[in-house]
Design an enzyme around this catalytic site. Structure first.
Site, mmCIF file in Angstrom:
data_model
loop_
_atom_site.group_PDB
_atom_site.id
_atom_site.type_symbol
_atom_site.label_atom_id
_atom_site.label_comp_id
_atom_site.label_asym_id
_atom_site.label_seq_id
_atom_site.Cartn_x
_atom_site.Cartn_y
_atom_site.Cartn_z
ATOM 1 N N THR A 1 0.826 -1.211 0.000
ATOM 2 C CA THR A 1 0.000 0.000 0.000
ATOM 3 C C THR A 1 0.856 1.255 0.000
ATOM 4 O OG1 THR A 1 -1.799 -1.151 1.121
ATOM 5 C CG2 THR A 1 -1.797 1.248 1.265
ATOM 6 N N CYS B 1 -9.958 -7.296 1.925
ATOM 7 C CA CYS B 1 -10.355 -5.938 2.247
ATOM 8 C C CYS B 1 -11.845 -5.741 1.998
ATOM 9 C CB CYS B 1 -9.564 -4.944 1.414
ATOM 10 S SG CYS B 1 -7.820 -5.282 1.481
ATOM 11 N N GLN C 1 0.866 -9.193 -6.058
ATOM 12 C CA GLN C 1 0.416 -10.579 -6.186
ATOM 13 C C GLN C 1 1.255 -11.363 -7.188
ATOM 14 O OE1 GLN C 1 -1.538 -12.240 -4.365
ATOM 15 N NE2 GLN C 1 -2.642 -10.651 -3.250
ATOM 16 N N HIS D 1 4.994 -9.944 2.634
ATOM 17 C CA HIS D 1 4.154 -10.934 3.322
ATOM 18 C C HIS D 1 3.340 -11.809 2.376
ATOM 19 C CE1 HIS D 1 -0.033 -9.215 3.349
ATOM 20 N NE2 HIS D 1 0.639 -8.141 2.967
#
Lengths: 135, 384
Positions: B70, B323, B177, B199
């Protein structure tokens, strides 16, 4: 998201009164797929105006299924007038609360109930009118 | 049995990564300090930077560490816009919220935003993109692989198209991704800016990176010291960076091996679901999709109920995007692909990882059909 209460989980895992009633005395249909939930509530009412059975079918999240289940449990045995006073807050409370983003599910359950009752009244009025016309 | 099929949300930290991080935690010096404590920490940071750079096919000088995907996306888009007076920006209709919402906010701030549509498989329409490019266009941001459907976007082609028409336009891609799942290099893609995160590749949370091509200017978004070439102030997260370096190296070195296994498991999953459950729709049959991601709509039932029931069986999956959980809006990605609202509400994302086993897919295929059957019995949309 906030977690569901154990009561919500209980009603989601083992919902009461799932299904339809054949020849119901009232049906309430609310919601649409775009908003994410659809509820159908069926009631059977005896000649003393007491709800003897209530069943539901719901397309929706865990909260939608749990509120449907709870509202059917709450109205069985009540008179139509008593059942009409069952509010979304009462359903929410009986479920031990709902996450804020899921409050609309309880509103939907209340609306489904009100519509089923309206439908019942409409039908009984029609029947009565028919009888009156015949006599 | 516990089965984790939500690897696009996040992944478990691998033992190798843990080991390097535990070692790095004890190296407590500030990488900016001149003494030996600082130098020791600096060496860890720079080693990791080289490893991340190598996996992306660039120079270490072109890597800026951030707090994750982000922040990298924000730094890329907003950081670049701070250096130009151009007011037109382009993105796609199926971006992750990390990019999607930057553009929504920029629109409110006065930028003219164009969102390129996608076909039924989620692939962006390059012809529409070409038509929308103007002299006033500052940046194009289109993801490399979609988090909900696994659709791989033709970013290389997009860059060629953009640069051949307007060489000044900066192209950013969110590759969060794609890293470790898709073979790519920043040179091949030709992008100016690229975001990655640790992560999603069995590294720690809270650490990511932004690739900034040599010569591309980015302004910092928060004020502070001279860290990370003045672009991203703040003392470096040394242990996180060490973990990221290790995770990136492993992910890319084992990419073929892991993809071969995942491809087989994916076929097994799709075949099994098709055989055992009627009235489903596979979302995204794009020519190029990630090997680990399968998105399926189970018509007439709602996604959250499926997640909750599978969770009771120990299986973790998600609706479109983590999300999205808790929001009432159906996935903007499936909506853009033209998936009908009922099917979108009943969509589930299965995202496998390098620890996913065949036994786990068998277990899923055993537990999933009764869950769908049970929910369909409750559904007013299902008429007998």
């Amino acid at each position: 998201m906030e977690q569901y209460s154990s009561k919500v989980m209980e009603h989601f895992t083992n919902p009461k009164n799932v299904g339809e009633i054949k020849n119901p005395d009232g049906v309430g249909h609310v919601g649409n797929p775009v908003c994410g939930d659809i509820m159908e509530l069926y009631i059977k009412v005896d000649n003393k105006d007491v709800i003897t059975d209530a069943k539901f079918k719901t397309f929706g999240c865990g909260a939608a299924i749990a509120t449907s289940s709870m509202v059917t449990e709450m109205v069985i045995g009540k008179t139509v007038d008593e059942a009409e006073k069952v509010s979304n807050m009462a359903v929410t409370e009986a479920l031990g609360g709902l996450p804020k983003v899921k409050m609309h599910c309880s509103v939907l359950a209340e609306e489904a109930l009100k519509k089923a009752i309206d439908d019942y009244r409409c039908r009984t009025k029609d029947e009565k009118d028919n009888k009156d016309n015949k006599s | 049995m516990k089965v984790y099929l939500d690897n696009n949300a996040t992944t478990p930290v691998s033992d190798e990564v843990k080991k390097e991080m535990i070692f790095a935690i004890d190296i407590y010096g500030n990488p900016s300090s001149l003494h030996q404590f600082g130098v020791e920490a600096r060496n860890i940071v720079e080693k990791a930077r080289r490893r991340v750079a190598e996996t992306l096919g660039c120079d270490g000088q072109e890597i800026i560490f951030t707090s994750g995907g982000t922040e990298s996306d924000n730094l890329a888009v907003r950081g670049y816009l701070k250096t130009t007076s151009k007011k037109h920006i382009i993105t796609s209709a199926t971006e992750h919220h990390a990019v999607y919402n930057i553009f929504n906010e920029l629109e409110k701030e006065g930028y003219r935003v164009t969102r390129i549509g996608v076909d039924k498989n989620g692939t962006v329409d390059i012809n529409q993109l070409k038509e929308e490019l103007t002299e006033d266009t500052a940046i194009v941001s289109i993801m490399l692989a979609n988090n909900e459907t696994g659709t791989v976007q033709p970013v290389g082609e997009i860059v060629s198209a953009v640069k051949s028409m307007f060489p000044h336009i900066i192209v950013h891609t969110d590759a969060v991704q794609a890293l470790g799942k898709l073979k790519f290099s920043v040179k091949e893609l030709g992008v100016d800016l690229l975001s990655v995160s640790a992560h999603k590749i069995n590294g720690p949370k809270g650490i990511g990176a932004l690739y900034i091509k040599k010569g591309v200017r980015i302004k910092h978004l928060v004020s502070g010291g001279h860290h990370e070439k003045n672009v991203r102030p703040g003392t470096e997260n040394v242990a996180g960076i060490a973990g990221f370096g290790c995770a990136a190296e492993i992910a890319v070195s084992k990419i073929d091996e892991v993809n071969d296994i995942l491809e087989k498991l994916k076929l097994k999953l799709i075949k099994g679901v098709k055989e055992k459950i009627k009235n489903i729709k596979i979302n995204s049959d794009a020519e190029k999709t990630l090997s680990n991601t399968v998105n399926i709509s189970f018509n007439n039932v709602e996604g959250e109920s499926i997640i909750m029931m599978l969770d009771m069986d120990g299986i973790a999956v998600s609706t479109g995007s983590a999300c999205t959980s808790g929001s009432l809006e159906p996935s903007h990605v499936l909506k853009a692909m033209g998936v009908d609202p009922v099917a979108a509400q009943g969509s589930i994302r299965f995202s496998m990882g390098k620890y996913t086993t065949e036994e786990e897919i068998d277990y899923l295929l055993e537990k999933l059909p009764p869950v769908i059957e049970r929910l369909r019995k409750m559904s007013p949309l299902e008429r007998q």
